[in-house]
Design a protein around this motif. Structure first.
Motif, PDB file in Angstrom:
ATOM      1  N   THR A 180       3.893  28.095  41.983  1.00  0.00           N
ATOM      2  CA  THR A 180       3.189  28.782  40.913  1.00  0.00           C
ATOM      3  C   THR A 180       1.865  28.257  40.685  1.00  0.00           C
ATOM      4  O   THR A 180       1.700  27.031  40.406  1.00  0.00           O
ATOM      5  N   LEU A 181       0.694  29.298  40.829  1.00  0.00           N
ATOM      6  CA  LEU A 181      -0.750  28.829  40.403  1.00  0.00           C
ATOM      7  C   LEU A 181      -0.899  29.641  38.970  1.00  0.00           C
ATOM      8  O   LEU A 181      -0.659  30.726  38.669  1.00  0.00           O
ATOM      9  N   ILE A 182      -1.262  28.755  37.921  1.00  0.00           N
ATOM     10  CA  ILE A 182      -1.293  29.397  36.608  1.00  0.00           C
ATOM     11  C   ILE A 182      -2.897  29.385  36.353  1.00  0.00           C
ATOM     12  O   ILE A 182      -3.512  28.432  37.009  1.00  0.00           O
ATOM     13  N   VAL A 183      -3.167  30.508  35.858  1.00  0.00           N
ATOM     14  CA  VAL A 183      -4.632  30.773  35.662  1.00  0.00           C
ATOM     15  C   VAL A 183      -4.929  31.669  34.373  1.00  0.00           C
ATOM     16  O   VAL A 183      -3.869  31.920  33.733  1.00  0.00           O
ATOM     17  N   GLU A 184      -5.935  31.558  33.821  1.00  0.00           N
ATOM     18  CA  GLU A 184      -6.372  32.042  32.590  1.00  0.00           C
ATOM     19  C   GLU A 184      -6.414  33.727  32.732  1.00  0.00           C
ATOM     20  O   GLU A 184      -6.708  34.082  33.712  1.00  0.00           O
ATOM     21  N   ASP A 185      -6.268  34.399  31.711  1.00  0.00           N
ATOM     22  CA  ASP A 185      -6.202  35.902  31.655  1.00  0.00           C
ATOM     23  C   ASP A 185      -7.583  36.516  31.681  1.00  0.00           C
ATOM     24  O   ASP A 185      -7.887  37.628  31.409  1.00  0.00           O
ATOM     25  N   THR A 186      -8.706  35.883  32.326  1.00  0.00           N
ATOM     26  CA  THR A 186      -9.933  36.429  32.402  1.00  0.00           C
ATOM     27  C   THR A 186     -10.018  37.130  33.606  1.00  0.00           C
ATOM     28  O   THR A 186      -9.369  36.977  34.661  1.00  0.00           O
ATOM     29  N   GLU A 187     -10.765  38.382  33.615  1.00  0.00           N
ATOM     30  CA  GLU A 187     -10.984  39.071  35.175  1.00  0.00           C
ATOM     31  C   GLU A 187     -11.326  38.298  36.084  1.00  0.00           C
ATOM     32  O   GLU A 187     -10.635  38.394  37.141  1.00  0.00           O
ATOM     33  N   ALA A 188     -12.445  37.481  36.053  1.00  0.00           N
ATOM     34  CA  ALA A 188     -12.745  36.641  37.057  1.00  0.00           C
ATOM     35  C   ALA A 188     -11.581  35.781  37.649  1.00  0.00           C
ATOM     36  O   ALA A 188     -11.479  35.561  38.887  1.00  0.00           O
TER      37      ALA A 188
ATOM     38  N   GLU B 203       0.693  33.114  37.863  1.00  0.00           N
ATOM     39  CA  GLU B 203       1.026  33.355  36.261  1.00  0.00           C
ATOM     40  C   GLU B 203      -0.145  33.231  35.389  1.00  0.00           C
ATOM     41  O   GLU B 203      -0.776  32.361  35.363  1.00  0.00           O
ATOM     42  N   THR B 204      -0.448  34.349  34.801  1.00  0.00           N
ATOM     43  CA  THR B 204      -1.653  34.427  33.765  1.00  0.00           C
ATOM     44  C   THR B 204      -1.165  34.217  32.350  1.00  0.00           C
ATOM     45  O   THR B 204      -0.268  34.293  31.760  1.00  0.00           O
ATOM     46  N   MET B 205      -2.238  33.666  31.739  1.00  0.00           N
ATOM     47  CA  MET B 205      -2.082  33.463  30.277  1.00  0.00           C
ATOM     48  C   MET B 205      -3.303  33.038  29.696  1.00  0.00           C
ATOM     49  O   MET B 205      -4.356  32.704  30.376  1.00  0.00           O
TER      50      MET B 205
ATOM     51  N   GLY C 109       1.439  18.617  31.565  1.00  0.00           N
ATOM     52  CA  GLY C 109       2.303  18.343  33.111  1.00  0.00           C
ATOM     53  C   GLY C 109       3.237  19.531  33.383  1.00  0.00           C
ATOM     54  O   GLY C 109       3.961  19.340  34.397  1.00  0.00           O
ATOM     55  N   ASP C 110       2.969  20.557  32.744  1.00  0.00           N
ATOM     56  CA  ASP C 110       3.974  21.798  32.749  1.00  0.00           C
ATOM     57  C   ASP C 110       3.224  22.849  33.764  1.00  0.00           C
ATOM     58  O   ASP C 110       3.268  23.999  33.253  1.00  0.00           O
ATOM     59  N   PHE C 111       3.300  22.357  34.988  1.00  0.00           N
ATOM     60  CA  PHE C 111       2.663  23.097  36.012  1.00  0.00           C
ATOM     61  C   PHE C 111       2.775  22.817  37.439  1.00  0.00           C
ATOM     62  O   PHE C 111       3.063  21.638  37.634  1.00  0.00           O
TER      63      PHE C 111
ATOM     64  N   THR D  21      -8.452  25.524  37.184  1.00  0.00           N
ATOM     65  CA  THR D  21      -9.121  25.069  36.102  1.00  0.00           C
ATOM     66  C   THR D  21     -10.743  24.790  36.212  1.00  0.00           C
ATOM     67  O   THR D  21     -11.230  24.935  37.581  1.00  0.00           O
ATOM     68  N   ARG D  22     -11.361  24.417  35.218  1.00  0.00           N
ATOM     69  CA  ARG D  22     -12.862  24.083  35.584  1.00  0.00           C
ATOM     70  C   ARG D  22     -13.134  22.752  34.612  1.00  0.00           C
ATOM     71  O   ARG D  22     -12.298  22.562  33.609  1.00  0.00           O
ATOM     72  N   TRP D  23     -14.214  22.536  34.831  1.00  0.00           N
ATOM     73  CA  TRP D  23     -14.780  21.256  34.124  1.00  0.00           C
ATOM     74  C   TRP D  23     -16.352  21.338  33.985  1.00  0.00           C
ATOM     75  O   TRP D  23     -16.997  21.548  35.181  1.00  0.00           O
ATOM     76  N   GLY D  24     -16.766  21.286  32.869  1.00  0.00           N
ATOM     77  CA  GLY D  24     -18.149  21.355  32.647  1.00  0.00           C
ATOM     78  C   GLY D  24     -18.757  19.970  32.307  1.00  0.00           C
ATOM     79  O   GLY D  24     -18.118  19.106  31.467  1.00  0.00           O
ATOM     80  N   PRO D  25     -20.089  19.741  32.730  1.00  0.00           N
ATOM     81  CA  PRO D  25     -20.540  17.982  32.658  1.00  0.00           C
ATOM     82  C   PRO D  25     -20.718  17.890  30.949  1.00  0.00           C
ATOM     83  O   PRO D  25     -21.359  18.966  30.371  1.00  0.00           O
ATOM     84  N   ASP D  26     -20.424  16.716  30.505  1.00  0.00           N
ATOM     85  CA  ASP D  26     -20.677  16.633  29.238  1.00  0.00           C
ATOM     86  C   ASP D  26     -21.876  15.512  29.098  1.00  0.00           C
ATOM     87  O   ASP D  26     -22.637  15.421  28.048  1.00  0.00           O
ATOM     88  N   TYR D  27     -22.507  14.980  30.133  1.00  0.00           N
ATOM     89  CA  TYR D  27     -23.658  14.107  30.322  1.00  0.00           C
ATOM     90  C   TYR D  27     -24.304  14.075  31.738  1.00  0.00           C
ATOM     91  O   TYR D  27     -23.215  14.440  32.390  1.00  0.00           O
ATOM     92  N   ALA D  28     -25.110  13.796  31.858  1.00  0.00           N
ATOM     93  CA  ALA D  28     -26.251  14.029  33.086  1.00  0.00           C
ATOM     94  C   ALA D  28     -25.770  12.776  33.928  1.00  0.00           C
ATOM     95  O   ALA D  28     -26.738  12.002  34.572  1.00  0.00           O
ATOM     96  N   ASP D  29     -24.421  12.647  34.500  1.00  0.00           N
ATOM     97  CA  ASP D  29     -24.182  11.336  35.367  1.00  0.00           C
ATOM     98  C   ASP D  29     -22.955  11.894  36.150  1.00  0.00           C
ATOM     99  O   ASP D  29     -22.032  12.499  35.432  1.00  0.00           O
TER     100      ASP D  29
END
Length: 556
Positions: A399-407, A431-433, A445-447, A452-460
């Motif tokens: 099962t692949l869990i994803v958020e409920d945005t259209e993209a 499974e969307t949510m 760990g329930d998946f 998912t995604r990660w945005g950089p917090d600092y430039a390194d």
């Protein structure tokens, strides 16, 4: 101020080691006279000086030491200010700190705070920073971002986080109300840029104690010391309202009367709201990009977000590296970027994005690093057959869990089809949510698989690579490799940290280890296709930290 959107060029160098990138939005070509543009259909009924901003997901937390997502960071950054902010080029500039004294060895910073108040009239003091930072590293807080204090090199942060030192031993001391002294365990060249990040925002202890568990859940439980303050908000709200903070120390520079955030997840609904004049800034998706890319209000922004699938390696089958490689190679990432998203996103054949950091050679990290896990369906099938033989299993179901945005849903459905076609006998259920639930599931760990995604917090590159160390709260897949951990630790504060060229080479080796073992399945680096009303100027777009800053925005 001319009515031309002035967005960011590639971010200026934050420090000698690295630089972060933002993209200037070039005005699109004029729309042909016989085509219908977004601006032609917009109404002018809104005369108020309120900037109306569409976001795709709800705010998850307004607690600076707890929040982990970009939307929360953006809203929080509009109402709260740390020691530093960043200018339009992304370079750190003094904010709550009026001046700073730095030791020659780079191990000590003495900040002198300006005269500024919280929105309840209480002065902002050095103790507010000390209290917030102790909350950040205190194991009892269980902050997912506690590691950022260790990255910043704050004395004893690592020992406190691990439970080997008391919270009061943190290297942050209030000498008096207006003097904050910070001591480091080792010099950090990008320390000042980190001080603009949300996790280091101040918290007033008396207010926090008074509000208790309700802190950050309503306008009455949120203090502001930034350009705006909250006037309407509740957890999971689809509308968040901010008004100008007249008590802000630099209030004269703030031209907006307020900001209204609207959570709109569906692309068509978003565009209708934009055309009706209900929002001033909208994010486009899919076919809309082609439809409106010739509109003069269309802009394409390169973002730092890396989208990837995290496989939970505690789930049967996913501990097998050949099965993980099979899945990672089985879907066409270029097709996702070009045919589904169409927003300037690019296929991600890496774990560290482009336009994030510049190395000691003056080149972007990705220019001299290898690429990995490029789509290869034939090779995917070879790995798949090997995995089946090793595991003694012919069919798999995850099962692949994803958020409920259209993209997210569109991307997930494409990946589902590609994997099931490329790897016969493998079934992927989606499974969307809401994003908050998706994040919580992955944290717990329930998946099995999670987009998912990660945005950089600092430039390194460390802002990504540190995630996959053993025990990291962001290591959703529970991967562990002692050699990898050693490289990362050395690059933070060991031998590699003392040699910039060796450190850069070590980080590239670490990325190779993550990719060779398919710790994550990269999908794309996000591009943002946005519509911005022609009467709006001064919004600053950043690919690192807080992605959109509105302090200098103007709505004419």
């Amino acid at each position: 101020m001319k009515k031309i959107i002035s967005l960011l060029t590639v971010l200026a160098l934050l420090f000698s080691l690295t630089a972060c990138g933002s993209k200037e939005a070039e005005p699109a070509a004029a729309t042909p006279a016989d085509s219908s543009t977004a601006s032609e259909t917009a109404t002018s009924e809104d005369a108020a000086n309120i900037l109306k901003v569409q976001v795709e997901v709800e705010v998850a937390s307004m607690d600076p030491q707890i929040a982990t997502d970009g939307t929360s960071f953006e809203v929080m950054g509009a109402v709260t200010e740390g020691l530093y902010s960043v200018d339009a080029a992304g370079s750190p500039i003094l904010a709550m700190a009026e001046s700073v004294d730095k030791s020659e060895d780079g191990m000590s910073y003495t900040f002198h705070l300006r005269d500024a108040n919280w929105s309840n009239g209480t002065p902002v003091t050095a103790d507010d920073f000390v209290y917030a930072w102790k909350r950040l590293v205190d194991p009892a807080t269980a902050s997912e971002y506690s590691f950022i204090a260790e990255i910043a090199g704050i004395k004893n942060a690592a020992a406190i986080i691990s439970g080997d030192a008391a919270v009061d031993e943190l290297g942050a001391v209030a000498e008096d109300d207006k003097t904050l002294v910070v001591t480091l365990d080792f010099p950090v060249s990008y320390f000042e840029s980190l001080m603009s990040f949300n996790s280091f925002f101040p918290v007033n202890e008396a207010f926090f104690t008074e509000k208790g568990d309700l802190f950050g859940t309503s306008p009455d439980t949120i203090l502001a010391n930034g350009p705006f303050k909250i006037s309407a908000y509740e957890p999971a709200a689809t509308t968040i309202e901010l008004v100008k903070n007249e008590d802000y120390w630099d209030a004269d520079a703030v031209k907006l009367d307020g900001i209204e955030y609207q959570v709109i997840k569906e692309a068509q609904q978003t565009m209708l709201a934009y055309q009706n004049g209900d929002i001033d800034i909208a994010t486009l998706a899919g076919e809309q990009v082609e439809q409106f890319q010739a509109d003069p209000e269309f802009h394409n922004i390169v973002a730092g977000y890396l989208w990837y699938i995290s496989p939970n390696q505690t789930v049967a089958g996913l501990e097998n590296v050949n099965l993980r490689k099979a899945i990672a190679l089985a879907y066409d990432k270029s097709a996702i970027a070009k045919n589904i998203l169409k927003d300037g996103s690019i296929a991600a054949n890496f774990a560290v994005p482009t336009l994030l950091a510049t190395g000691p050679d003056g080149k972007d990290y990705r220019e001299t690093a290898d690429t990995y896990l490029e789509t290869d369906k034939a090779l995917a099938l070879e790995y798949y057959n090997t995995a089946k033989a090793e595991l003694g299993v012919d069919e798999f179901s995850y099962t692949l869990i994803v958020e409920d945005t259209e993209a997210s849903q569109n991307v997930a459905q494409f990946i589902q089809s590609e994997i099931q076609t490329t790897l016969p006998g493998m079934t992927v259920t989606i499974e969307t949510m809401p994003k908050k639930n998706r994040v919580e599931r992955m944290q717990d760990g329930d998946f099995e698989l999670g987009l998912t995604r990660w945005g950089p917090d600092y430039a390194d590159p460390m802002t990504y690579l540190d995630m996959w160390t053993t025990g990291s709260s962001n290591n959703y897949g529970f991967w562990s490799n002692a050699d990898y951990d050693a490289i990362i630790q050395s690059a933070k504060n060991g031998e590699l940290a003392l040699d910039l060229d060796a450190r850069w080479a070590g980080l590239k080796e670490a990325e190779k280890m993550v990719m060779d073992e398919a710790v994550i399945f990269p999908v794309y680096q996000r591009g943002n296709a946005v519509m911005i009303k022609g009467n709006v100027t001064g919004i600053e777009f950043h690919s690192v930290g807080i992605n959109r800053i509105y302090k200098n925005a103007v709505k004419n």
